[in-house]
Design a protein around this motif. Structure first.
Motif, short mmCIF file in Angstrom:
data_model
loop_
_atom_site.label_atom_id
_atom_site.label_comp_id
_atom_site.label_asym_id
_atom_site.label_seq_id
_atom_site.Cartn_x
_atom_site.Cartn_y
_atom_site.Cartn_z
N VAL A 115 1.23 -0.88 0.21
CA VAL A 115 -0.14 -0.24 -0.31
C VAL A 115 1.14 1.57 0.39
CG1 VAL A 115 -1.91 -1.04 1.21
CG2 VAL A 115 -0.34 0.35 2.52
N GLN A 116 0.61 2.16 -0.38
CA GLN A 116 0.67 3.73 -0.60
C GLN A 116 -0.71 4.82 -0.14
OE1 GLN A 116 2.62 4.96 -4.16
NE2 GLN A 116 0.37 3.37 -5.15
N ILE A 117 -0.51 5.21 1.18
CA ILE A 117 -1.20 6.03 1.72
C ILE A 117 -0.86 7.53 1.44
CG2 ILE A 117 -2.20 6.95 3.59
CD1 ILE A 117 -1.32 4.50 4.89
N VAL A 118 -1.50 8.00 0.78
CA VAL A 118 -1.81 9.37 0.41
C VAL A 118 -2.93 10.42 1.29
CG1 VAL A 118 -2.28 11.54 -1.38
CG2 VAL A 118 -1.06 9.31 -1.83
N TYR A 119 -2.12 11.39 2.33
CA TYR A 119 -3.19 12.00 3.10
C TYR A 119 -3.32 13.65 2.63
CZ TYR A 119 -5.85 12.98 7.51
OH TYR A 119 -6.72 13.67 8.40
N PRO A 120 -3.65 14.40 2.36
CA PRO A 120 -4.16 15.63 1.83
C PRO A 120 -4.76 16.00 3.08
CG PRO A 120 -5.16 14.87 -0.17
CD PRO A 120 -4.98 13.70 1.13
N VAL A 121 -3.77 16.82 3.63
CA VAL A 121 -4.13 17.10 5.37
C VAL A 121 -4.83 18.55 5.55
CG1 VAL A 121 -3.35 17.61 7.62
CG2 VAL A 121 -1.86 15.72 6.17
N HIS A 122 -5.90 18.81 6.54
CA HIS A 122 -6.57 19.66 6.60
C HIS A 122 -5.66 20.90 7.12
CE1 HIS A 122 -10.22 22.69 7.40
NE2 HIS A 122 -10.58 21.59 6.39
N LEU A 123 -6.33 21.82 6.58
CA LEU A 123 -4.96 23.57 7.09
C LEU A 123 -5.42 24.08 8.43
CD1 LEU A 123 -5.55 25.69 3.92
CD2 LEU A 123 -3.62 24.44 4.94
N ASN A 124 -6.23 22.97 8.70
CA ASN A 124 -6.82 23.46 10.86
C ASN A 124 -5.68 23.14 11.56
OD1 ASN A 124 -7.56 23.32 13.33
ND2 ASN A 124 -10.10 23.15 12.21
N PRO A 125 -5.04 23.28 12.04
CA PRO A 125 -4.16 23.58 13.09
C PRO A 125 -4.50 21.76 13.92
CG PRO A 125 -4.83 25.11 13.79
CD PRO A 125 -5.11 24.47 12.62
N ILE A 126 -6.18 21.91 14.42
CA ILE A 126 -6.47 20.77 15.24
C ILE A 126 -6.14 19.06 14.72
CG2 ILE A 126 -8.15 20.39 17.15
CD1 ILE A 126 -8.99 22.51 17.31
N VAL A 127 -6.33 19.36 13.26
CA VAL A 127 -6.10 18.16 12.26
C VAL A 127 -4.46 18.06 12.18
CG1 VAL A 127 -6.67 17.33 10.36
CG2 VAL A 127 -8.77 18.74 11.72
N SER A 128 -4.40 19.02 11.54
CA SER A 128 -2.80 19.01 10.62
C SER A 128 -1.50 18.80 11.71
CB SER A 128 -2.24 20.21 10.18
OG SER A 128 -2.62 21.11 11.00
N GLU A 129 -2.00 19.23 13.28
CA GLU A 129 -0.60 18.76 13.98
C GLU A 129 -0.41 17.79 14.76
OE1 GLU A 129 -1.25 21.72 17.18
OE2 GLU A 129 -0.52 23.54 16.03
N VAL A 130 -1.75 17.06 15.22
CA VAL A 130 -1.62 15.49 14.94
C VAL A 130 -1.04 14.75 14.01
CG1 VAL A 130 -4.02 14.02 15.92
CG2 VAL A 130 -3.45 15.87 16.73
N VAL A 131 -1.93 14.84 12.90
CA VAL A 131 -1.79 13.86 11.76
C VAL A 131 0.48 14.12 11.14
CG1 VAL A 131 -1.88 13.70 9.05
CG2 VAL A 131 -3.50 14.38 10.94
N ARG A 132 0.68 14.79 11.23
CA ARG A 132 1.87 15.23 10.91
C ARG A 132 2.98 14.34 12.01
NH1 ARG A 132 2.44 18.25 5.85
NH2 ARG A 132 0.25 19.05 5.19
N ALA A 133 2.36 14.96 13.04
CA ALA A 133 2.94 14.39 14.37
C ALA A 133 2.72 12.72 14.59
CB ALA A 133 2.63 15.34 16.02
N ARG A 134 2.58 12.77 13.94
CA ARG A 134 2.16 11.28 14.40
C ARG A 134 2.25 10.49 12.96
NH1 ARG A 134 -1.95 8.25 17.78
NH2 ARG A 134 -1.12 6.80 16.88
N LEU A 135 2.09 10.78 12.11
CA LEU A 135 2.15 9.70 10.90
C LEU A 135 2.95 10.37 9.57
CD1 LEU A 135 -1.40 9.91 9.28
CD2 LEU A 135 0.07 8.24 10.90
N GLY A 136 4.13 11.46 10.35
CA GLY A 136 5.29 12.46 8.99
C GLY A 136 6.81 11.60 9.25
N GLY A 137 6.88 11.91 8.15
CA GLY A 137 8.56 10.56 8.14
C GLY A 137 8.33 8.62 8.11
N LEU A 138 6.97 8.51 8.43
CA LEU A 138 6.65 7.30 7.80
C LEU A 138 6.69 6.65 6.49
CD1 LEU A 138 3.55 6.41 10.28
CD2 LEU A 138 5.39 6.36 10.89
N ASN A 139 6.77 5.27 6.33
CA ASN A 139 7.14 4.86 4.78
C ASN A 139 5.72 4.25 4.22
OD1 ASN A 139 10.40 4.50 5.04
ND2 ASN A 139 10.06 2.79 6.16
N ASN A 140 5.82 4.53 3.04
CA ASN A 140 4.36 4.82 2.37
C ASN A 140 3.40 5.80 2.50
OD1 ASN A 140 5.65 2.25 1.74
ND2 ASN A 140 4.61 0.73 2.79
#
Length: 374
Positions: free
Chosen positions: A238-263
């Motif tokens: 698999v490869q996951i593409v996630y266009p991350v919403h601009l709301n910082p409540i969303v983006s900060e969590v998503v980028r902290a948890r998923l940033g840098g993961l393979n795929n």
């Protein structure tokens, strides 16, 4: 000529209302003015370009960290000024946003008739989606024209007290989807699509497209979604593409948890056209979006909805859409079932059209025209 004010503020509203604007203008009977609040500033501008339109009135009301009570009050007051200047015979709003609800209140206070496009959707839970369920119930209670996308939505309105007239028209989002999808196919056939790829994709891996932004998932919900996606990313296929919403409540969590993961490819929000390209390329779509629950089935893509309830039961009934909530193990297992069982996937991956045939906008324009002419 009759004056019609079309008001919206978010990208989904623009996608679904600009086809209506075009249909009304083609009637040659209306002076149509488009007013926007700018709830989705950057994403909104992109949609206007796609449809060759521009706003007549840009209130540009959004500020950083604005609270719902503040923006609601501001929209009511500023839209009241717009109504006083333009003096419309009808105000059209769409769906369930704060812009739509507050504009409807302003129109009601100013004794201007209201038309609600995409009326009658219900989850029957004011907490899910929040505050959207309240918004659409409030709009439907004051609208005189209720344009329901499906017979089920019309039945919801018939069961409630409604001062307005109910019409089943289909969903204008399918009008927009089919229009842009045809444009993309023409570009691909003619080799005229010169846009750069949004992300480098491996043709041998299945694309999982993800969108998520709902307020009721803030906190534990998004933690669960990210855990499920992280587990999916351990699969080699698999490869996951996630266009991350601009709301910082969303983006900060998503980028902290998923940033840098393979795929996992975390990208900025994409244009409407690019989102459709990604949807057409995807194997599976994970989302909490209402619009994608309508668009995915029309494109023949299985959609897993990261919510516990939905106001779009027609999509569930087709078998192409299912609810998975925000539990990470369920997200992982439901996606894996689609990837690992080809016969099951094929049953889920078929084009169906529970939300109309792409003529909703012309139907709405015809209804309004006949109403003013009688």
């Amino acid at each position: 000529m009759q004056r019609v004010l079309v008001a919206f503020g978010t990208r989904p509203e623009a996608i679904k209302m600009l086809p209506v604007v075009r249909a009304l203008r083609e009637c040659k009977r209306f002076n149509v003015s488009v007013a926007i609040t700018g709830q989705h500033r950057q994403m909104l501008d992109q949609v206007f370009e796609v449809f060759g339109e521009k706003p007549d009135i840009d209130l540009n009301l959004m500020t950083h960290n604005q609270k719902l009570p503040d923006i609601t009050a501001l929209i009511i007051s500023q839209m009241s000024i717009v109504l006083g200047g333009f003096r419309p015979d009808l105000v059209l709003v769409h769906g369930d946003t704060t812009t739509a609800m507050a504009t409807a209140i302003a129109a009601f206070y100013n004794r201007v008739p209201i038309g609600h496009v995409e009326a009658g959707l219900r989850s029957f839970d004011l907490a899910q989606p929040w505050p959207e369920e309240f918004n659409r119930v409030a709009i439907d209670s004051v609208a005189e024209y209720l344009f329901a996308p499906t017979s089920g939505a019309a039945e919801n309105l018939d069961r409630e007290y409604s001062r307005g007239r109910v019409y089943v028209t289909g969903n204008t989002g399918i009008d927009a989807l089919l229009h842009v999808s045809r444009q993309i196919e023409v570009e691909e056939r003619e080799g005229s699509n010169s846009s750069r790829p949004l992300v480098e994709l491996d043709p041998h891996r299945s694309l999982i497209l993800v969108t998520g932004h709902r307020r009721e998932s803030f906190g534990a919900g998004f933690e669960g979604i990210c855990s499920g996606l992280a587990k999916l990313a351990t699969r080699d296929d698999v490869q996951i593409v996630y266009p991350v919403h601009l709301n910082p409540i969303v983006s900060e969590v998503v980028r902290a948890r998923l940033g840098g993961l393979n795929n996992v490819h975390l990208i900025d929000p994409v244009s409407y056209v690019d989102m459709i390209r990604l949807m057409k390329r995807a194997k599976v779509i994970l989302t909490d979006s209402g619009g994608i629950q309508e668009e995915g089935p029309a494109l023949g893509r299985p959609v897993l909805v990261m919510r516990d309830t939905t106001e779009r039961p027609e999509a569930i009934a087709t078998g192409t859409v299912s609810l998975v909530g925000t539990d990470p193990l369920r997200i992982y297992s439901e996606v894996s079932a689609l990837l690992d069982d080809e016969p099951y996937y094929q049953r889920r991956a078929r084009a169906v059209f529970p939300y109309g045939d792409g003529t909703a906008s012309t139907q709405i324009a015809k209804i309004i025209t006949e109403s003013f002419c009688t």
